[in-house]
Design an enzyme around this catalytic site. Structure first.
Site, PDB file in Angstrom:
ATOM      1  N   SER A   1       0.797  -1.235   0.000  1.00 58.00           N
ATOM      2  CA  SER A   1       0.000   0.000   0.000  1.00 58.00           C
ATOM      3  C   SER A   1       0.827   1.280   0.000  1.00 58.00           C
ATOM      4  O   SER A   1       0.258   2.351  -0.182  1.00 58.00           O
ATOM      5  CB  SER A   1      -0.944   0.027   1.200  1.00 58.00           C
ATOM      6  OG  SER A   1      -2.100  -0.713   0.899  1.00 58.00           O
TER       7      SER A   1
ATOM      8  N   LYS B   1       0.278   3.271  -2.954  1.00 57.81           N
ATOM      9  CA  LYS B   1      -0.886   4.175  -3.039  1.00 57.81           C
ATOM     10  C   LYS B   1      -0.471   5.643  -2.954  1.00 57.81           C
ATOM     11  O   LYS B   1      -1.133   6.517  -3.504  1.00 57.81           O
ATOM     12  CB  LYS B   1      -1.888   3.852  -1.925  1.00 57.81           C
ATOM     13  CG  LYS B   1      -2.530   2.474  -2.079  1.00 57.81           C
ATOM     14  CD  LYS B   1      -3.454   2.155  -0.920  1.00 57.81           C
ATOM     15  CE  LYS B   1      -4.302   0.948  -1.213  1.00 57.81           C
ATOM     16  NZ  LYS B   1      -4.192  -0.151  -0.296  1.00 57.81           N
TER      17      LYS B   1
ATOM     18  N   TYR C   1      -3.321  -2.658 -10.439  1.00 56.84           N
ATOM     19  CA  TYR C   1      -3.248  -2.427  -8.990  1.00 56.84           C
ATOM     20  C   TYR C   1      -2.365  -3.484  -8.309  1.00 56.84           C
ATOM     21  O   TYR C   1      -1.468  -3.150  -7.525  1.00 56.84           O
ATOM     22  CB  TYR C   1      -4.669  -2.432  -8.410  1.00 56.84           C
ATOM     23  CG  TYR C   1      -4.724  -2.373  -6.900  1.00 56.84           C
ATOM     24  CD1 TYR C   1      -4.688  -1.156  -6.225  1.00 56.84           C
ATOM     25  CD2 TYR C   1      -4.822  -3.541  -6.139  1.00 56.84           C
ATOM     26  CE1 TYR C   1      -4.735  -1.108  -4.841  1.00 56.84           C
ATOM     27  CE2 TYR C   1      -4.864  -3.500  -4.754  1.00 56.84           C
ATOM     28  CZ  TYR C   1      -4.820  -2.285  -4.111  1.00 56.84           C
ATOM     29  OH  TYR C   1      -4.859  -2.247  -2.741  1.00 56.84           O
TER      30      TYR C   1
ATOM     31  N   TYR D   1      -4.237   3.684   7.934  1.00 56.93           N
ATOM     32  CA  TYR D   1      -5.544   3.021   8.036  1.00 56.93           C
ATOM     33  C   TYR D   1      -6.298   3.469   9.278  1.00 56.93           C
ATOM     34  O   TYR D   1      -6.254   4.615   9.688  1.00 56.93           O
ATOM     35  CB  TYR D   1      -5.385   1.486   8.031  1.00 56.93           C
ATOM     36  CG  TYR D   1      -4.434   0.996   6.979  1.00 56.93           C
ATOM     37  CD1 TYR D   1      -4.699   1.245   5.633  1.00 56.93           C
ATOM     38  CD2 TYR D   1      -3.288   0.318   7.315  1.00 56.93           C
ATOM     39  CE1 TYR D   1      -3.823   0.811   4.663  1.00 56.93           C
ATOM     40  CE2 TYR D   1      -2.410  -0.122   6.344  1.00 56.93           C
ATOM     41  CZ  TYR D   1      -2.684   0.130   5.027  1.00 56.93           C
ATOM     42  OH  TYR D   1      -1.819  -0.287   4.082  1.00 56.93           O
TER      43      TYR D   1
ATOM     44  N   VAL E   1       1.085  -3.561   3.829  1.00 55.67           N
ATOM     45  CA  VAL E   1       1.056  -4.852   4.531  1.00 55.67           C
ATOM     46  C   VAL E   1       2.314  -5.699   4.304  1.00 55.67           C
ATOM     47  O   VAL E   1       2.456  -6.761   4.900  1.00 55.67           O
ATOM     48  CB  VAL E   1      -0.208  -5.697   4.190  1.00 55.67           C
ATOM     49  CG1 VAL E   1      -1.472  -5.058   4.725  1.00 55.67           C
ATOM     50  CG2 VAL E   1      -0.299  -5.998   2.712  1.00 55.67           C
TER      51      VAL E   1
HETATM   52  N1  GLN Z   1      -2.241  -5.110  -2.112  1.00 56.51           N
HETATM   53  C1  GLN Z   1      -2.820  -5.043  -0.806  1.00 56.51           C
HETATM   54  C2  GLN Z   1      -4.335  -5.174  -0.872  1.00 56.51           C
HETATM   55  O1  GLN Z   1      -4.950  -4.682  -1.748  1.00 56.51           O
HETATM   56  C3  GLN Z   1      -2.427  -3.755  -0.180  1.00 56.51           C
HETATM   57  C4  GLN Z   1      -3.038  -3.562   1.168  1.00 56.51           C
HETATM   58  C5  GLN Z   1      -2.131  -2.892   2.130  1.00 56.51           C
HETATM   59  O2  GLN Z   1      -0.922  -2.852   2.001  1.00 56.51           O
HETATM   60  N2  GLN Z   1      -2.745  -2.414   3.173  1.00 56.51           N
HETATM   61  O3  GLN Z   1      -4.945  -5.758  -0.027  1.00 56.51           O
END
Ligand code: GLN
Length: 304
Positions: free
Chosen positions: A63, A66, A188, A240, A258
């Site tokens: 993430s 992002k 993605y 988050y 994650v």
């Molecule tokens: N690729 C992961 C997902 O879509 C990314 C989530 C994350 O790092 N929080 O669940």
């Protein structure tokens, strides 16, 4: 400030907690990463690099991507991005569907999965191979010309991406996704599977500590106002459901993934990245969060 000494002290203090928590297992390829890694890097605006532990070992940025897809979407569309994605903390897990339905397919912010899918959709409209565009964007920023995404991790996530697919379809039904759902999900999962190390990530975010301008000559990435806003979003939404507690404990804009990485920004000073794969229940690195908390405590610096 001698950041190397600070990092060494943090690594020493945290030894007992490294490995506590859970490695993300819902992406099968990530489940096999050892929870015992710990690395941290600071890259200053002047270009000084300070490291400790596994700071040069590559990991799955997940993430944290992002943040970069949002920067690219803002470069392409400017303020128009905010017609499709909000900028409020969600107060729900990053992959929750409930709020998205209740709020007519407009994700709360760009750092939860549906918000990031909207940014990826913007890249899909502009680029034939969007994941390569993200890689190309990150190579000069990170200083790694060979930066790439891990195909096995991307394929493993893609095969099990049922919740993300549900979110993408829901947004498509609400008219908030322009491209084919499968194309957006492919891109993605691939940009989430980009691999970088702590030094590269700390370097890649240092422009956010420098008013949007890359200090090593890559020019303006964002204007000062947008850089300020991005830092604000990282502070309020970057970790988050734990963002409030994280701001309370750490006091820096940050974005986690994650894979166990967290990037953070000390405005006017440096980019920071910490990596330790075992996560607390919200999905942030457990040792990584503690390390950043110790960093702002030991240096006496934060944005507050
Ligand atoms: N690729 C992961 C997902 O879509 C990314 C989530 C994350 O790092 N929080 O669940």
């Amino acid at each position: 400030m001698d950041y190397t000494e600070v990092l060494q002290q943090i690594a020493h203090e945290l030894r007992p907690v490294i490995g506590q928590g859970q490695v993300a297992s819902y992406i099968p390829e990530l489940a096999s990463v050892s929870p015992h890694h710990f690395g941290m890097a600071v890259v200053t605006i002047a270009g000084d690099i300070h490291t400790v532990g596994d700071a040069r070992e590559a990991f799955s940025i997940q993430s944290i991507s992002k943040l970069f897809t949002l920067v690219m979407a803002l470069q392409l569309e400017g303020e128009k991005v905010w017609t499709r994605v909000g900028r409020e903390p969600s107060g729900t897990p990053f992959n929750s569907l409930i709020q998205l339905e209740a709020e007519n397919g407009k994700p709360r912010n760009p750092f939860i999965n549906p918000g990031a899918l909207v940014c990826t959709d913007i890249l899909c409209t502009r680029y034939a191979v969007p994941e390569n565009a993200v890689v190309e964007f990150l190579r000069p920023l990170s200083g790694n010309r060979n930066l790439h995404y891990n195909r096995a991790v991307a394929a493993s996530e893609r095969r099990t991406a049922h919740r993300n697919a549900a979110m993408a379809h829901l947004m498509k039904a609400f008219g908030n996704l322009s491209n084919d759902v499968d194309d957006v999900l492919d891109a993605y999962c691939r940009h989430c599977a980009i691999e970088m190390n702590c030094v590269e990530l700390a370097r890649a975010v240092v422009f956010l500590a420098h008013g949007g301008t890359h200090p090593e000559g890559q020019g303006d990435i964002l204007n000062t106002s947008m850089a300020k806003r991005l830092n604000a979003l990282m502070l309020t939404c970057g970790t988050y459901d734990a963002a409030g507690d994280f701001a309370f404990r750490v006091g820096l804009p940050a974005k986690s993934g994650v894979g166990g990485g967290i990037v953070a920004v000390m405005p006017g000073e440096c980019g920071i990245c910490v990596w330790s794969p075992a996560l607390e229940p919200s999905g942030n690195s457990l040792a990584g969060s503690l390390a950043l908390e110790r960093f702002t405590t030991l240096t006496g610096r934060s944005i507050f």
